[in-house]
Design a protein around this motif. Structure first.
Motif, PDB file in Angstrom:
ATOM      1  N   THR A  94      20.973   3.444  13.150  1.00 17.91           N
ATOM      2  CA  THR A  94      22.065   4.458  12.894  1.00 17.91           C
ATOM      3  C   THR A  94      21.638   5.344  11.671  1.00 17.91           C
ATOM      4  O   THR A  94      22.030   6.507  11.452  1.00 17.91           O
ATOM      5  N   HIS A 147      25.180  12.583   5.420  1.00 14.67           N
ATOM      6  CA  HIS A 147      25.873  11.307   5.294  1.00 14.67           C
ATOM      7  C   HIS A 147      25.778  10.458   4.061  1.00 14.67           C
ATOM      8  O   HIS A 147      26.216   9.425   3.926  1.00 14.67           O
ATOM      9  N   ALA A 152      20.803  14.015  12.580  1.00 11.05           N
ATOM     10  CA  ALA A 152      21.843  14.803  12.489  1.00 11.05           C
ATOM     11  C   ALA A 152      21.905  16.037  11.612  1.00 11.05           C
ATOM     12  O   ALA A 152      22.273  17.141  11.979  1.00 11.05           O
ATOM     13  N   PRO A 196      17.518  18.201  12.550  1.00  5.85           N
ATOM     14  CA  PRO A 196      17.072  18.123  13.973  1.00  5.85           C
ATOM     15  C   PRO A 196      15.751  17.949  14.193  1.00  5.85           C
ATOM     16  O   PRO A 196      15.174  17.262  15.081  1.00  5.85           O
ATOM     17  N   GLU A 230      19.951   7.926  12.878  1.00  2.00           N
ATOM     18  CA  GLU A 230      20.813   9.180  13.344  1.00  2.00           C
ATOM     19  C   GLU A 230      21.456  10.053  12.375  1.00  2.00           C
ATOM     20  O   GLU A 230      21.348  11.266  12.747  1.00  2.00           O
ATOM     21  N   TRP A 231      21.578   9.561  11.177  1.00  2.99           N
ATOM     22  CA  TRP A 231      22.128  10.172  10.131  1.00  2.99           C
ATOM     23  C   TRP A 231      21.138  11.406   9.649  1.00  2.99           C
ATOM     24  O   TRP A 231      21.655  12.604   9.262  1.00  2.99           O
ATOM     25  N   LEU A 266      24.742   6.858  23.777  1.00  4.87           N
ATOM     26  CA  LEU A 266      24.968   7.815  23.113  1.00  4.87           C
ATOM     27  C   LEU A 266      26.520   8.306  22.666  1.00  4.87           C
ATOM     28  O   LEU A 266      26.641   8.239  21.434  1.00  4.87           O
ATOM     29  N   SER A 316      26.664   6.058  19.578  1.00  2.15           N
ATOM     30  CA  SER A 316      25.822   6.226  18.331  1.00  2.15           C
ATOM     31  C   SER A 316      26.883   7.094  17.227  1.00  2.15           C
ATOM     32  O   SER A 316      28.063   7.108  17.406  1.00  2.15           O
ATOM     33  N   SER A 317      26.222   7.379  16.201  1.00  2.66           N
ATOM     34  CA  SER A 317      26.768   8.131  15.081  1.00  2.66           C
ATOM     35  C   SER A 317      26.956   9.314  15.128  1.00  2.66           C
ATOM     36  O   SER A 317      27.615  10.058  14.274  1.00  2.66           O
ATOM     37  N   TYR A 318      26.184   9.836  16.268  1.00  2.00           N
ATOM     38  CA  TYR A 318      26.425  11.299  16.529  1.00  2.00           C
ATOM     39  C   TYR A 318      27.724  11.747  16.651  1.00  2.00           C
ATOM     40  O   TYR A 318      28.535  11.350  17.328  1.00  2.00           O
ATOM     41  N   ASP A 319      27.970  13.008  16.161  1.00  8.83           N
ATOM     42  CA  ASP A 319      29.138  13.796  16.443  1.00  8.83           C
ATOM     43  C   ASP A 319      28.960  14.309  17.981  1.00  8.83           C
ATOM     44  O   ASP A 319      28.077  15.070  18.237  1.00  8.83           O
ATOM     45  N   LEU A 320      30.119  14.151  18.863  1.00  8.08           N
ATOM     46  CA  LEU A 320      30.207  14.800  20.125  1.00  8.08           C
ATOM     47  C   LEU A 320      31.370  15.623  20.292  1.00  8.08           C
ATOM     48  O   LEU A 320      32.397  15.232  20.398  1.00  8.08           O
TER      49      LEU A 320
END
Length: 355
Positions: free
Chosen positions: A319, A184, A326, A329, A322-323, A61, A64-68
Motif C-alpha cells: 500500500t 499521502h 501515485a 509515477p 502505491e502511495w 486494482l 488498492s489505495s489508488y484513486d480511480l
C-alpha cells in the motif's frame, strides 16, 4: 504490432473498466467491461487465456489505495497501422458509448522477412520494448523538450543530434524537475534524481530551509559505509552514502544503506523536518529507501509516528508503494530493491543480527 499495443493497453483498458465498475456499482449494466484485442494479431486462444486473468487483476486494482476516477465512458482500444484502409468509426462526443484509446503502429505486415520497407516499417520482434538498445539514451522528457529540432533534422544527422542532447552533462535549470513530495505522507518525504537538485547540498543548510537531504551515489568501488559515523559528525542535515552495483550492492543496500538511512530519516522527521531522498535516477534506490521509511515512521493514515516499531506486513508495504507511485509515477524500483526492503522490514531483528 508490439505487445504493448496489441495486449498491454487492451488489458489495462479492460482492467480499469472492471475496477471502476467494482468501485462504482451504480454504473449501468451496459458499462462495457469486455476485452478487445486485434484479431489479426492476438489469437482466439490467447484472447481467452487473458480473459481468465482479468477479474483477479481488476479486484486487486479496485482494492488498492489508488484513486480511480469515475469515468464518463468506458475505455476501448482501437488500432491504426499502414494496412488500415479506413479510419475507425468513433462514437459522437457525449454519446456515452466509449472513450477511444487509439493505438498507432508504423509497422506494416509483411509476408517475407527480406521485404524492403515500403509504405511502412518492418516490425522487428522486441524492438519496441528494448528502447535502451536503439534509443541511444533518448528519453521522453528530452524528446518533448527538443521535439521540433529532432523532427526537423535529416535522418543522416539524427544520431549526432541525439548523442549531443543525451550526453550533455550539465542540465540547465529548465531541465530539472522539482523533488516529488509524497502527498499521502503529508509531504514529509520527497524523492528526486541527484541531477534535479538545484545544487549539491552540504552540511550547511539555511536554517529557514525545513528540508534535510539523503543522497545515495552509485559507486562501483564503494565499500561499506560502516567506517563512517552513524550520523553526520556535526549533526548536519545531509547524509551522503555510496552504494556499489550488482550483488555486492544489494547486500550493502540491505545491511548498510537501509539501517543508516532509517536512522537519519527518523532523526530528521522527529525534528519536524522534511527529508528529500535522491539517487542517480530518482526511480529505484531512493524509492526503496522512501518505501522503508514510510512503513517504519508513518501509520496507515500517513501520520508520522516515532514510538515503537511499525514493521507492518507485505500488504501494508505494498500500500505504501502505491502511495509513492501515485505521487511519483516514474518510480520504478527493481525487484531486487523491493525484496531487500521487505527483508529489512519483515526479518526479526535478532535473526538479522545473526546473519
Amino acid at each position: 504490432m508490439p505487445d504493448a499495443l496489441s495486449k498491454t493497453i487492451p488489458v489495462w483498458c479492460a482492467v480499469i473498466n472492471r475496477a471502476i465498475k467494482i468501485r462504482y456499482p451504480e454504473l449501468p449494466d451496459s458499462w462495457d467491461v469486455k476485452l478487445y484485442t486485434p484479431p489479426h494479431v492476438v489469437s482466439t486462444q490467447e484472447h481467452r487465456a487473458i480473459e481468465l486473468l482479468l477479474d483477479e487483476w481488476s479486484i486487486s486494482l479496485a482494492n488498492s489505495s489508488y484513486d480511480l476516477a469515475k469515468l464518463a465512458n468506458p475505455l476501448r482500444p482501437m488500432w491504426i497501422t499502414p494496412s488500415t484502409s479506413t479510419f475507425p468509426s468513433l462514437p459522437p462526443p457525449g454519446s456515452g458509448k466509449f472513450c477511444p484509446v487509439i493505438c498507432i503502429s508504423a509497422s506494416k505486415q509483411i509476408s517475407d522477412a527480406i521485404e524492403r520497407r515500403g509504405g511502412g516499417f518492418s516490425y522487428v520482434q522486441g524492438s519496441g520494448d528494448d528502447h535502451e538498445l536503439w534509443g541511444m539514451g533518448l528519453t521522453p522528457a528530452i524528446f518533448w523538450r527538443h521535439r521540433k529540432e529532432l523532427l526537423d533534422t535529416p535522418r543522416s544527422h539524427l544520431s549526432d543530434l541525439v548523442e549531443s542532447l543525451v550526453t550533455n552533462p550539465f542540465p540547465t535549470e529548465s531541465n530539472k524537475s522539482p523533488p516529488t513530495a509524497i502527498s499521502h505522507l503529508r509531504g514529509r518525504i520527497l524523492i528526486c534524481a541527484l541531477a534535479d537538485l538545484q545544487s549539491q547540498p552540504s552540511g550547511e543548510i539555511d536554517q529557514e530551509d525545513d528540508t534535510s537531504y539523503l543522497l545515495v551515489t552509485a559507486d562501483p568501488k564503494a565499500q561499506d559505509n560502516e567506517a563512517q559515523p552513524a550520523q553526520p559528525s556535526d549533526g548536519g542535515r545531509v547524509l551522503h552514502l555510496h552504494v556499489a552495483s550488482g550483488k555486492r550492492g544489494q547486500y550493502q543496500f540491505l545491511r548498510d544503506i537501509l539501517p543508516r538511512a532509517m536512522g537519519f530519516v527518523g532523526r530528521e522527521l522527529k525534528q519536524g523536518r522534511k527529508v528529500c531522498i535522491a539517487c542517480e535516477t530518482g526511480k529505484d534506490v531512493s524509492v526503496g529507501i522512501a518505501l522503508a521509511a514510510s512503513q517504519k515512521y508513518f501509520d496507515d493514515d500517513g501520520t508520522p509516528i516515532f514510538e515503537g516499531a511499525n514493521a507492518g506486513n507485505k500488504q501494508t508495504i505494498r500500500t505504501r508503494l502505491e502511495w509513492i507511485v501515485a505521487s511519483r509515477p516514474q518510480a520504478n524500483p527493481s525487484r531486487a530493491t523491493l525484496k531487500r526492503v521487505n527483508e529489512y522490514l519483515l526479518t526479526p531483528e535478532e535473526f538479522a543480527r545473526g546473519r
